[in-house]
Design an enzyme around this catalytic site. Structure first.
Site, PDB file in Angstrom:
ATOM      1  N   CYS A   1       0.845  -1.185   0.000  1.00 30.03           N
ATOM      2  CA  CYS A   1       0.000   0.000   0.000  1.00 30.03           C
ATOM      3  C   CYS A   1       0.886   1.243   0.000  1.00 30.03           C
ATOM      4  O   CYS A   1       1.795   1.361   0.829  1.00 30.03           O
ATOM      5  CB  CYS A   1      -0.898  -0.013   1.236  1.00 30.03           C
ATOM      6  SG  CYS A   1      -1.932   1.465   1.365  1.00 30.03           S
TER       7      CYS A   1
ATOM      8  N   CYS B   1       0.404   3.167   3.539  1.00 27.62           N
ATOM      9  CA  CYS B   1       0.892   2.697   4.842  1.00 27.62           C
ATOM     10  C   CYS B   1       1.969   1.622   4.770  1.00 27.62           C
ATOM     11  O   CYS B   1       2.517   1.238   5.804  1.00 27.62           O
ATOM     12  CB  CYS B   1      -0.274   2.193   5.685  1.00 27.62           C
ATOM     13  SG  CYS B   1      -1.033   0.680   5.027  1.00 27.62           S
TER      14      CYS B   1
ATOM     15  N   CYS C   1      -7.382  -1.046   1.498  1.00 29.93           N
ATOM     16  CA  CYS C   1      -6.327  -1.545   2.376  1.00 29.93           C
ATOM     17  C   CYS C   1      -6.932  -1.745   3.767  1.00 29.93           C
ATOM     18  O   CYS C   1      -7.576  -0.838   4.297  1.00 29.93           O
ATOM     19  CB  CYS C   1      -5.171  -0.544   2.434  1.00 29.93           C
ATOM     20  SG  CYS C   1      -3.904  -0.969   3.654  1.00 29.93           S
TER      21      CYS C   1
ATOM     22  N   CYS D   1      -5.028   0.956   6.456  1.00 29.58           N
ATOM     23  CA  CYS D   1      -5.266   2.411   6.425  1.00 29.58           C
ATOM     24  C   CYS D   1      -6.595   2.778   5.775  1.00 29.58           C
ATOM     25  O   CYS D   1      -6.933   3.948   5.683  1.00 29.58           O
ATOM     26  CB  CYS D   1      -4.115   3.131   5.737  1.00 29.58           C
ATOM     27  SG  CYS D   1      -4.017   2.908   3.949  1.00 29.58           S
TER      28      CYS D   1
ATOM     29  N   CYS E   1      -8.687  -5.424  -9.621  1.00 32.02           N
ATOM     30  CA  CYS E   1      -8.283  -4.363 -10.539  1.00 32.02           C
ATOM     31  C   CYS E   1      -7.842  -3.168  -9.676  1.00 32.02           C
ATOM     32  O   CYS E   1      -8.681  -2.488  -9.077  1.00 32.02           O
ATOM     33  CB  CYS E   1      -9.472  -4.020 -11.427  1.00 32.02           C
ATOM     34  SG  CYS E   1      -9.115  -2.852 -12.729  1.00 32.02           S
TER      35      CYS E   1
END
Length: 133
Positions: free
Chosen positions: A48, A51, A97, A100, A121
């Site tokens: 991510c 984070c 995510c 976060c 996607c």
């Protein structure tokens, strides 16, 4: 259970580029075929961009032809959260995510059947890539 991180809007704006902020914090979408990782074929781990949490592996990445990086599964079920998205006149499943709560993209049931049938996607702007040595 993944421990959540919570930052203020100002902290997110300081941490992220304008494009990353638009995608991760405002549920934006980058243009098709414009992202840094759509055609990336190097082995490694996608984290991510907000984070640093591990999200997807190059082992599950495939070329869907959609213009965005596509994966058949996250690195772990608990790495992402799936949320019903009824925006833009359609019903989809948003992928966030788990740490976060940043918007990553969407998951669709049109992926390779032999790998579970899902296509995650994901926006390149929501990811950082860590290449395997």
């Amino acid at each position: 259970m993944t421990e959540k991180i919570h930052l203020t809007d100002a902290e997110w704006r300081e941490r992220l580029s304008p494009e990353q902020y638009a995608v991760l914090r405002q549920a934006g979408t980058e243009r098709a075929f414009a992202g840094a990782y759509d055609q990336n074929k190097a082995p490694g781990l996608y984290r991510c961009a907000g984070c640093g949490e591990p999200l997807f592996s190059s082992d599950t990445k495939y070329n869907s032809g959609s213009g965005w990086p596509s994966y058949t599964a996250p690195v772990a079920d608990e790495a992402v959260e799936e949320v019903r998205d009824a925006s833009h006149g359609m019903v989809r499943t948003e992928v966030r995510c788990a740490k976060c709560e940043g918007h990553l993209g969407h998951v669709f049931p049109d992926g390779p059947r032999d790998a579970g049938g899902l296509r995650y996607c994901i926006n390149s702007a929501a990811l950082d890539f860590e290449e395997k040595p």
